[in-house]
Scaffold this active site. Structure first.
Site, mmCIF file in Angstrom:
data_model
loop_
_atom_site.group_PDB
_atom_site.id
_atom_site.type_symbol
_atom_site.label_atom_id
_atom_site.label_comp_id
_atom_site.label_asym_id
_atom_site.label_seq_id
_atom_site.Cartn_x
_atom_site.Cartn_y
_atom_site.Cartn_z
ATOM 1 N N HIS A 1 -3.248 82.965 37.229
ATOM 2 C CA HIS A 1 -2.326 83.653 36.325
ATOM 3 C C HIS A 1 -3.134 84.430 35.280
ATOM 4 O O HIS A 1 -3.190 84.051 34.101
ATOM 5 C CB HIS A 1 -1.409 82.638 35.641
ATOM 6 C CG HIS A 1 -0.489 81.927 36.572
ATOM 7 N ND1 HIS A 1 0.279 82.583 37.515
ATOM 8 C CD2 HIS A 1 -0.198 80.600 36.712
ATOM 9 C CE1 HIS A 1 1.004 81.700 38.184
ATOM 10 N NE2 HIS A 1 0.724 80.493 37.724
ATOM 11 N N HIS B 1 -7.316 83.544 43.088
ATOM 12 C CA HIS B 1 -5.939 83.612 42.601
ATOM 13 C C HIS B 1 -5.834 82.894 41.268
ATOM 14 O O HIS B 1 -6.554 81.915 41.002
ATOM 15 C CB HIS B 1 -4.965 82.983 43.615
ATOM 16 C CG HIS B 1 -5.116 81.504 43.775
ATOM 17 N ND1 HIS B 1 -4.328 80.583 43.099
ATOM 18 C CD2 HIS B 1 -5.978 80.768 44.524
ATOM 19 C CE1 HIS B 1 -4.683 79.360 43.439
ATOM 20 N NE2 HIS B 1 -5.693 79.438 44.301
#
Length: 343
Positions: free
Chosen positions: A134, A132
């Site tokens: 951004h 995970h």
């Protein structure tokens, strides 16, 4: 002489008896082995016809090799969701890894794209894996790797996300309440910012969910690029296993538990009953005035971002309808293989 003859006969009787016992044991073993083999073959044939894995070992191997990438969009409840993923990883036996790109960049250079794609697909010691970060969508197919990951994501109503981020930069959140944000001390409301025409509340700053799903192509990050919007839609359809929405996060988790129990077994109840379902909330947030909303919704970027959101919402509702609110026909659906040749 008679005694020796009797002894010899006795030895022969013992040998014969032992031989008979051995043959019976051998016969029983062969019968049991045949039954086991026959049952295994029958079960294997049934598994092939119904589309199940041939054996428990191969079933486990397929899912133990799985890679999930959640390229999380900021301010979409991603921290709450990832908190759940970390809570489950030990019990469900998978690895969670955070992708941290230097300087908070959302895209990788081409050499890093190649290295990243090859690295995580061959890093068997960390499989099954949940990544995970951004970071924008990356199409693994173009690098010729043997394994492509499953992508998931969560989108949020663009104006809600934008307003939340505006106040987050000023007041922070309850996740790290003592961390000073870069706009700390600026008490101007979002409405006042819009009225003053300041750059940090420019509607163009909403251009984020489209490029995150569009990917690494430079055109994805060109504000208002219509190709980027269509590419984001195509990627959602072709490359994402599931894209949920912040407003229906519980249902998103429920669907993942149904579809990927290897990772999300127990996720639904855990999310409902622990205290992390709202792990990161902006400390202070004021809803914008109707006239401010009207002004934002006239912008090209809001219209495009909202189009992507509604596109994702339609797809998510279609999946939810057939899994959570399933009809009897969908609940009882099965598939099998027939006319398999050669026999």
């Amino acid at each position: 002489m008679i005694h020796r003859s009797f002894l010899l006969q006795w030895i022969l009787v013992v040998i014969f008896t032992v031989t008979i016992i051995y043959l019976k044991m051998k016969l029983n073993f062969l019968e049991d082995h045949y039954k086991v083999l026959h049952n295994a073959i029958t079960q294997e044939q049934n598994n092939v016809q119904t589309g199940n894995e041939v054996s428990e070992h191969s079933y486990k191997s397929a899912f133990d090799d799985l890679i999930i990438i959640y390229n999380r969009v900021p301010k979409t409840a991603s921290t709450s969701f990832v908190g759940l993923v970390y809570d489950l990883c030990k019990h469900n036996k998978y690895h969670v890894l955070h992708i941290n790109v230097s300087n908070n960049m959302h895209t990788l250079t081409l050499p890093n794209q190649i290295q990243f794609a090859n690295n995580i697909t061959v890093w068997n010691a960390k499989k099954p894996a949940f990544y995970h970060g951004h970071v924008a969508f990356l199409n693994f197919e173009k690098f010729g790797v043997r394994q492509t990951p499953l992508y998931i994501n969560i989108l949020r109503k663009p104006l809600d996300r934008f307003v939340s981020y505006y106040y987050f930069l000023r007041y922070g959140d309850n996740f790290r309440p003592h961390l000073i944000r870069k706009k700390h001390g600026d008490t101007k409301t979002f409405d006042e910012c819009i009225d003053a025409g300041q750059p940090d509340c420019d509607p163009d700053n909403m251009w984020l969910q489209i490029p995150f799903l569009c990917g690494h192509d430079p055109a994805c990050w060109e504000i208002g690029n219509s190709w980027a919007l269509e590419e984001a839609k195509r990627n959602l359809q072709k490359h994402y296993l599931l894209v949920g929405v912040t407003e229906e996060l519980t249902e998103f988790i429920e669907i993942l538990q149904i579809v990927l129990p290897r990772f999300f077994k127990g996720a639904y109840n855990s999310f409902l009953h622990n205290n992390k379902s709202h792990l990161r909330q902006t400390t202070q947030k004021i809803n914008p005035r109707p006239e401010t909303i009207d002004k934002i919704q006239k912008s090209v970027v809001w219209k495009m971002e909202n189009e992507l959101y509604n596109f994702a919402l339609t797809h998510f509702h279609a999946v939810k309808k057939r899994l959570i609110n399933a009809s009897p026909q969908d609940v009882n659906q099965r598939f099998m293989y027939e006319k398999i040749r050669p026999k």
